[in-house]
Scaffold this active site. Structure first.
Site, PDB file in Angstrom:
ATOM      1  N   CYS A   1       0.840  -1.204   0.000  1.00 44.96           N
ATOM      2  CA  CYS A   1       0.000   0.000   0.000  1.00 44.96           C
ATOM      3  C   CYS A   1       0.875   1.253   0.000  1.00 44.96           C
ATOM      4  CB  CYS A   1      -0.946   0.144   1.183  1.00 44.96           C
ATOM      5  SG  CYS A   1      -2.056  -1.235   1.405  1.00 44.96           S
TER       6      CYS A   1
ATOM      7  N   ARG B   1       3.342  -0.039  -5.266  1.00 49.08           N
ATOM      8  CA  ARG B   1       3.121  -0.604  -3.934  1.00 49.08           C
ATOM      9  C   ARG B   1       1.748  -1.262  -3.793  1.00 49.08           C
ATOM     10  NH1 ARG B   1       6.727   1.152  -0.264  1.00 49.08           N
ATOM     11  NH2 ARG B   1       5.330   0.661   1.440  1.00 49.08           N
TER      12      ARG B   1
ATOM     13  N   TRP C   1      -2.952  -2.356  -1.596  1.00 46.30           N
ATOM     14  CA  TRP C   1      -2.584  -3.739  -1.924  1.00 46.30           C
ATOM     15  C   TRP C   1      -3.206  -4.550  -0.806  1.00 46.30           C
ATOM     16  CZ3 TRP C   1      -0.578  -6.350  -5.859  1.00 46.30           C
ATOM     17  CH2 TRP C   1      -0.088  -7.635  -5.639  1.00 46.30           C
TER      18      TRP C   1
ATOM     19  N   ASN D   1      -1.026   1.720   5.974  1.00 51.05           N
ATOM     20  CA  ASN D   1      -0.257   0.675   5.306  1.00 51.05           C
ATOM     21  C   ASN D   1       0.313  -0.199   6.407  1.00 51.05           C
ATOM     22  OD1 ASN D   1       1.577  -0.838   3.773  1.00 51.05           O
ATOM     23  ND2 ASN D   1       3.154   0.732   3.958  1.00 51.05           N
ATOM     24  N   GLY D   2       0.031  -1.495   6.336  1.00 50.39           N
ATOM     25  CA  GLY D   2       0.541  -2.400   7.360  1.00 50.39           C
ATOM     26  C   GLY D   2      -0.519  -3.397   7.753  1.00 50.39           C
TER      27      GLY D   2
ATOM     28  N   GLU E   1      15.608 -24.082  -7.804  1.00 50.33           N
ATOM     29  CA  GLU E   1      15.246 -22.662  -7.887  1.00 50.33           C
ATOM     30  C   GLU E   1      16.478 -21.810  -8.211  1.00 50.33           C
ATOM     31  OE1 GLU E   1      12.793 -20.870  -8.255  1.00 50.33           O
ATOM     32  OE2 GLU E   1      13.204 -18.897  -7.432  1.00 50.33           O
TER      33      GLU E   1
ATOM     34  N   LYS F   1      16.772 -19.431 -11.465  1.00 54.45           N
ATOM     35  CA  LYS F   1      17.057 -17.982 -11.412  1.00 54.45           C
ATOM     36  C   LYS F   1      18.167 -17.629 -12.396  1.00 54.45           C
ATOM     37  CE  LYS F   1      14.290 -16.643  -9.942  1.00 54.45           C
ATOM     38  NZ  LYS F   1      13.146 -17.311  -9.488  1.00 54.45           N
TER      39      LYS F   1
ATOM     40  N   GLU G   1      16.932 -17.857 -16.013  1.00 51.20           N
ATOM     41  CA  GLU G   1      15.962 -16.811 -16.348  1.00 51.20           C
ATOM     42  C   GLU G   1      16.612 -15.473 -16.671  1.00 51.20           C
ATOM     43  OE1 GLU G   1      11.812 -17.455 -13.962  1.00 51.20           O
ATOM     44  OE2 GLU G   1      13.537 -17.024 -12.718  1.00 51.20           O
TER      45      GLU G   1
ATOM     46  N   HIS H   1      24.239 -40.452 -11.364  1.00 50.84           N
ATOM     47  CA  HIS H   1      23.490 -41.213 -12.368  1.00 50.84           C
ATOM     48  C   HIS H   1      23.338 -40.427 -13.665  1.00 50.84           C
ATOM     49  CE1 HIS H   1      22.668 -44.267  -9.408  1.00 50.84           C
ATOM     50  NE2 HIS H   1      22.289 -43.307  -8.558  1.00 50.84           N
TER      51      HIS H   1
ATOM     52  N   LYS I   1       5.747 -12.075 -16.503  1.00 51.18           N
ATOM     53  CA  LYS I   1       5.514 -12.144 -15.063  1.00 51.18           C
ATOM     54  C   LYS I   1       4.316 -13.035 -14.761  1.00 51.18           C
ATOM     55  CE  LYS I   1       6.363 -11.079 -10.889  1.00 51.18           C
ATOM     56  NZ  LYS I   1       7.499 -11.864 -10.372  1.00 51.18           N
TER      57      LYS I   1
HETATM   58  C1  G6P Z   1       6.030 -17.231 -14.746  1.00 49.06           C
HETATM   59  C2  G6P Z   1       6.936 -16.313 -13.955  1.00 49.06           C
HETATM   60  C3  G6P Z   1       7.574 -17.094 -12.793  1.00 49.06           C
HETATM   61  C4  G6P Z   1       6.502 -17.723 -11.926  1.00 49.06           C
HETATM   62  C5  G6P Z   1       5.538 -18.590 -12.761  1.00 49.06           C
HETATM   63  C6  G6P Z   1       4.318 -18.970 -11.944  1.00 49.06           C
HETATM   64  O1  G6P Z   1       6.794 -18.186 -15.396  1.00 49.06           O
HETATM   65  O2  G6P Z   1       7.935 -15.779 -14.775  1.00 49.06           O
HETATM   66  O3  G6P Z   1       8.355 -16.213 -12.008  1.00 49.06           O
HETATM   67  O4  G6P Z   1       7.101 -18.508 -10.935  1.00 49.06           O
HETATM   68  O5  G6P Z   1       5.066 -17.861 -13.897  1.00 49.06           O
HETATM   69  O6  G6P Z   1       3.614 -17.811 -11.660  1.00 49.06           O
HETATM   70  P1  G6P Z   1       2.585 -17.659 -10.479  1.00 49.06           P
HETATM   71  O7  G6P Z   1       2.114 -16.245 -10.584  1.00 49.06           O
HETATM   72  O8  G6P Z   1       1.504 -18.656 -10.722  1.00 49.06           O
HETATM   73  O9  G6P Z   1       3.319 -17.944  -9.219  1.00 49.06           O
END
Ligand code: G6P
Length: 609
Positions: free
Chosen positions: A2, A27, A74, A100-101, A482, A486, A489, A505, A604
């Site tokens: 927020c 925000r 938010w 906000n909080g 993960e 990263k 990506e 393996h 995204k």
């Molecule tokens: C896209 C984004 C990822 C995300 C995935 C799932 O590939 O680039 O960063 O982890 O979607 O998105 P969600 O909003 O469902 O977590």
């Protein structure tokens, strides 16, 4: 998150507030509102959706005022709707606030007020503050606020205006940012610097416990006991773009550094380590249902799927419930064995991923109970799931997910503990211990983030490698996945995450002198086993970079580079160990000159199948 903006002076407060809120839309953007005082009357305007809706409404029916407060929301408590949008008022419509909080004890406070017949218009935690201030109000808004805040637990940045004292704004801060912009014959408040840069560069950063009374010419800062507090004024030299990223070069870096706070916001008001209590208000699974859950399916995509993989260890270890984790696009096309005793946990930052949404609908059609772990309130998944645990991370702007991942891990951890204790699988002492471990994580991450030089140095050495291998075992195997994701990506380097014990393996054939291997070797029941796997890799000439505990001396001889992280219990360790891997990917991407926040080909939110 927020965003808050407030203004008092000679300009039209509406213009200043709307322009400021525009800069704070990052925000939150599910609803917005504004309150101004004209001739000792309060005018309030609120709209659902982005700020442009509020601006359009104000264009149609303009209002001109010299004092006001505004908010872009938010949502955390209560869906995005006009009733839940800020500002909120007391029942006599004389005091208005933006917040906000998260107010942790709002349920208790609201119940007390309801005994006296007070009616609430929204589902928010915020409205209770307006009611309390009114209750304590005796012609002094500052004193009424001080009294109110002595009863409130939680985090807040507040802007408060009273129609009977139309020459002042009261603001207060605890664990949520708030800045006072110092002008000439005018003053401002805001959640963040960019909102105020067009007007002033002189700013006072409020600290926890500060309560300020602001008129057009004067700023007085006090504490709750009415002691005067002196805060230094700072002159901000940032340009506008820098300011939006809080001085960080990229949103991703800012979001990595936000994690101590977003993790805390996600467990705030939900866990009580001293008493050994978990309270997740939004989850209303019946105790009888919990006792009879036969199995759990966790379904998600991308980073959220990796959070799901961690949760399997939590559900199985704590709650002793058989758990399967699946990628949403696979789950929806196989024939998963689902029935009404199956709990399906859906994880999604955006709440809009098409495959994940389809998986949720499939689970519902089979009669399962569905629970979503979601960051965006009001999103499709959060609306359609039967139960939702929101991660309180605020908008994530960097395409590569960071703070949403640790928020998901946090939410899943407390949910798994809650299930386990309701099923009688954990003693109160055990629960206290596990909750305490989580409670300490934000501080440990903050400690780690104070010095990231070792990660930057490693990134520089390895930025030009073509391939990386990431290894982890047990709860840290998903973190290896993960970490590799990263790197892929945002730097376009090929990286593979593997279960360390499985490496022999197949991937071991890839290892030679040019292959960096990033291994997570923190304290856990598989520590010795992971060390053996590292030795296997080292014997083949691989360069070993480890994420290890500071106290670990043994690892120094077995690795080439070390990134030290504070020691944690193994079950919360993924929340800690992922941080250096996010940073490693980030710095490599920067060295390579890649577009960190908007990497090629990625989106995204993936709303197509
Ligand atoms: C896209 C984004 C990822 C995300 C995935 C799932 O590939 O680039 O960063 O982890 O979607 O998105 P969600 O909003 O469902 O977590």
């Amino acid at each position: 998150m927020c965003g808050i903006v407030g203004y008092i002076g000679k300009k039209n407060a509406v213009d200043v507030i709307l322009k400021g809120l525009k800069k704070l839309e990052y925000r939150g953007y599910d609803s917005a509102g504004i309150a101004v005082v004209v001739d000792k009357e309060l005018y309030i305007r609120r709209s659902v959706g982005k700020l442009c809706n509020l601006s359009a409404s104000l264009e149609k029916n303009p209002v001109n005022a010299n004092i006001g407060i505004g908010h872009t929301r938010w949502a955390t408590h209560g869906k995005p709707s006009e009733e839940n949008a800020h500002p909120h008022m007391d029942p006599t419509k004389s005091i208005v606030i933006v917040h906000n909080g998260i107010i942790e004890n709002y349920v208790e406070l609201r119940a007390k007020l309801q005994i006296y017949g007070q009616e609430f218009k929204s589902e928010t935690d915020t409205e209770v503050i307006a009611h309390l201030i009114k209750k304590h109000y005796k012609n002094n808004l500052l004193h009424a606020t001080q009294k109110t805040l002595s009863e409130v637990r939680g985090s807040y940045a507040l802007g408060i205006v009273c129609k009977d004292e139309p020459d002042k704004i009261i603001c207060a801060r605890r664990d949520a940012p708030l800045i006072i912009g110092v002008g000439k014959g005018e003053n401002f408040i805001a959640s963040d610097i960019p909102a105020l840069l067009p007007y002033t560069r002189d700013m006072i950063f409020l600290e926890n416990g500060d309560i300020a009374e602001i008129t057009a010419d004067k700023i007085i800062i006090k504490d709750i006991k009415d002691n005067i507090i002196n805060r230094e004024m700072k002159n901000i030299q940032w340009d506008a773009a820098q300011a939006e990223k809080d001085g960080y070069k990229h949103f991703m870096l800012k979001e990595i550094f936000e994690q101590p706070r977003t993790i805390e916001d996600t467990f705030r008001g939900r866990i009580y380590p001293d008493e050994g209590k978990v309270y997740i208000e939004e989850v209303k699974l019946k105790e009888e249902y919990i006792r009879n859950i036969s199995n759990i399916y966790v379904v998600a995509c991308g980073t959220a799927y990796y959070a799901g993989l961690v949760s399997r260890f939590l559900f199985e270890n704590f709650s002793k419930i058989p758990t399967e984790v699946d990628i949403a696009s696979e789950f929806r096309y196989r024939e998963p064995i689902l029935n009404e005793k199956t709990l399906v946990v859906i994880i999604s930052q955006s709440g809009e991923t098409a495959d994940t949404l389809a998986a949720l609908r499939l689970a519902k059609s089979k009669g399962c109970q569905t629970l979503a772990v979601c960051n965006v309130l009001g999103s499709s998944i959060s609306r359609e799931a039967m139960h939702v645990i929101y991660t309180h991370c605020g908008p994530e702007i960097g395409v590569a997910s960071t703070k949403a991942f640790t928020g998901q891990l946090t939410a899943l951890y407390i949910f798994a503990l809650d299930l386990a204790s309701k099923k009688g699988k954990l003693t109160n002492e055990e629960l206290k211990k596990y909750l305490k471990e989580l409670w300490e994580i934000p501080l440990k991450i903050s400690e780690f983030l104070k010095n990231t030089e070792s990660v930057q140095a490693i990134a520089k050495v390895f930025a030009h490698k073509r391939d990386f291998l990431y290894l982890g075992r047990y709860v840290n195997y998903p973190v290896a996945l993960e970490g590799a994701l990263k790197l892929k990506e945002i730097s376009y380097i090929h990286a593979e995450g593997y279960a360390a014990g499985e490496m022999k393996h197949g991937p071991i054939a890839l290892i030679d002198e040019s292959m960096p291997i990033v291994a997570i070797v923190v304290e856990s029941k598989v520590y010795e086993k992971t060390i053996s796997n590292i030795e296997e890799a080292k014997a083949r000439g691989g360069t070993i970079i480890v994420v290890a505990n500071e106290s670990d001396k043994e690892i120094r001889d077995k690795s080439d580079y070390i990134i030290c992280v504070p020691k944690t219990d193994e079950f919360v360790s993924p929340i800690m160990t992922v941080i250096p891997l996010q940073l490693l990917a980030y710095y490599i991407s920067v060295f390579l000159g890649c577009d960190v926040d908007q990497p090629r080909n990625l989106a995204k939110s993936v709303t197509v199948e």
